[in-house]
Scaffold this motif. Structure first.
Motif, PDB file in Angstrom:
ATOM      1  N   VAL A  64       0.821  -1.217   0.000  1.00 35.88           N
ATOM      2  CA  VAL A  64       0.000   0.000   0.000  1.00 35.88           C
ATOM      3  C   VAL A  64       0.855   1.268   0.000  1.00 35.88           C
ATOM      4  CG1 VAL A  64      -1.904  -1.079   1.272  1.00 35.88           C
ATOM      5  CG2 VAL A  64      -0.206   0.246   2.527  1.00 35.88           C
ATOM      6  N   GLU A  65       0.283   2.308  -0.595  1.00 31.49           N
ATOM      7  CA  GLU A  65       0.742   3.676  -0.369  1.00 31.49           C
ATOM      8  C   GLU A  65      -0.387   4.370   0.372  1.00 31.49           C
ATOM      9  OE1 GLU A  65       1.923   5.710  -4.048  1.00 31.49           O
ATOM     10  OE2 GLU A  65       2.614   3.771  -4.773  1.00 31.49           O
ATOM     11  N   MET A  66      -0.014   5.339   1.208  1.00 28.22           N
ATOM     12  CA  MET A  66      -1.029   6.068   1.972  1.00 28.22           C
ATOM     13  C   MET A  66      -1.051   7.532   1.555  1.00 28.22           C
ATOM     14  SD  MET A  66      -0.008   4.511   5.644  1.00 28.22           S
ATOM     15  CE  MET A  66      -1.118   5.451   6.657  1.00 28.22           C
ATOM     16  N   ASP A  67      -2.252   8.050   1.360  1.00 25.10           N
ATOM     17  CA  ASP A  67      -2.388   9.492   1.141  1.00 25.10           C
ATOM     18  C   ASP A  67      -3.605   9.965   1.938  1.00 25.10           C
ATOM     19  OD1 ASP A  67      -2.002  12.051   0.249  1.00 25.10           O
ATOM     20  OD2 ASP A  67      -2.049  11.556  -1.882  1.00 25.10           O
ATOM     21  N   TRP A  68      -3.739  11.257   2.067  1.00 29.38           N
ATOM     22  CA  TRP A  68      -4.774  11.831   2.930  1.00 29.38           C
ATOM     23  C   TRP A  68      -5.522  12.944   2.228  1.00 29.38           C
ATOM     24  CZ3 TRP A  68      -5.292   9.469   7.606  1.00 29.38           C
ATOM     25  CH2 TRP A  68      -4.210   8.686   8.041  1.00 29.38           C
ATOM     26  N   MET A  69      -6.793  13.016   2.533  1.00 29.77           N
ATOM     27  CA  MET A  69      -7.599  14.145   2.103  1.00 29.77           C
ATOM     28  C   MET A  69      -8.284  14.691   3.323  1.00 29.77           C
ATOM     29  SD  MET A  69      -9.750  13.650  -1.340  1.00 29.77           S
ATOM     30  CE  MET A  69     -10.445  15.225  -1.822  1.00 29.77           C
ATOM     31  N   ALA A  70      -8.468  15.988   3.366  1.00 29.84           N
ATOM     32  CA  ALA A  70      -9.282  16.554   4.445  1.00 29.84           C
ATOM     33  C   ALA A  70     -10.488  17.224   3.818  1.00 29.84           C
ATOM     34  CB  ALA A  70      -8.478  17.554   5.258  1.00 29.84           C
ATOM     35  N   VAL A  71     -11.659  16.770   4.213  1.00 34.49           N
ATOM     36  CA  VAL A  71     -12.901  17.411   3.779  1.00 34.49           C
ATOM     37  C   VAL A  71     -13.716  17.673   5.029  1.00 34.49           C
ATOM     38  CG1 VAL A  71     -12.929  16.239   1.549  1.00 34.49           C
ATOM     39  CG2 VAL A  71     -14.168  15.231   3.463  1.00 34.49           C
TER      40      VAL A  71
END
Ligand SMILES: O=P(O)(O)OC[C@H]1O[C@H](OP(=O)(O)OP(=O)(O)O)[C@H](O)[C@@H]1O
Ligand code: HPA
Ligand SMILES: [Mg+2]
Length: 184
Positions: A64-71
């Protein structure tokens, strides 16, 4: 933070740390089986998904690669405004990627149905959703979710990433708050 640290703020424990951990084991096994041989981009939705993201990816054998979004659609209250704002976008290009969105909760479904459409428009190979909690009786829109930890009653819950006015995210369990907390 433990139930004992909460004074009389806690009404009741809905899901214990142990129940959550057992369910995480099962979900990770399912995800590993479904994505065998594939690279997955796991997208955590800040801030609520921090706990489930950290606990789930540590159980995966999949690459896996991890990324983030903030909503944000809730602000500091207990009702979704229905207006979703991107506070932080992904750093990763989604073209050709297998994307797994990780969430703490699907309540009205408004946040995820918006996010799903948004991420699908970026050219990924696939987009699926894993959520720890779902409130079937609160759904305003149906969202197609592949992995669900628990279906829970239509009550406002805190803990395991979920906040009330930014507090209680660090509870290792999921619970409800006593009425006096909301009127304070
Ligand atoms: O299905 P819905 O009714 O749209 O609600 C679910 C969303 O609401 C919460 O986020 P919030 O906007 O409170 O931000 P947070 O994760 O920072 O607490 C939660 O983490 C989900 O993202
Ligand atoms: O029940 C909830 N608790 C905390 N945050 C939330 N965001 C959507 N539903 C909830
Ligand atoms: Mg919130």
């Amino acid at each position: 933070m433990n139930p004992a640290d909460m004074g009389d703020d806690l009404e009741r424990v809905l899901l214990s740390e142990e129940q959550i951990n057992t369910r995480l084991d099962e979900l990770a096994e399912q995800i590993d089986a479904d994505y065998a041989g594939k690279d997955v981009l796991v997208v955590g939705v800040l801030k609520g998904a921090v706990m489930v993201m950290a606990d789930l990816v540590r159980r995966l054998h999949t690459s896996v690669e991890m990324d983030w979004m903030a909503v944000s659609s809730y602000g500091s209250g207990t009702k979704s405004s229905g207006v979703v704002r991107i506070l932080k976008d992904l750093d990763t290009d989604l073209i050709g990627r297998h994307v797994l969105i990780v969430e703490d909760i699907i309540d009205s479904g408004l946040t995820l149905s918006w996010l799903l459409a948004n991420l699908r428009s970026r050219g990924p190979e696939s987009v699926e959703i894993a959520t720890m909690l779902r409130k079937p009786d609160a759904a305003k829109v149906e969202v197609d979710v592949r992995y669900v930890g628990f279906d829970i009653p239509n009550e406002f819950v805190v803990g395991y990433g979920l906040d009330y006015a930014e507090k209680y995210r660090n509870l290792p369990f999921v619970g409800t708050l006593a009425p006096h907390v909301y009127s304070a």
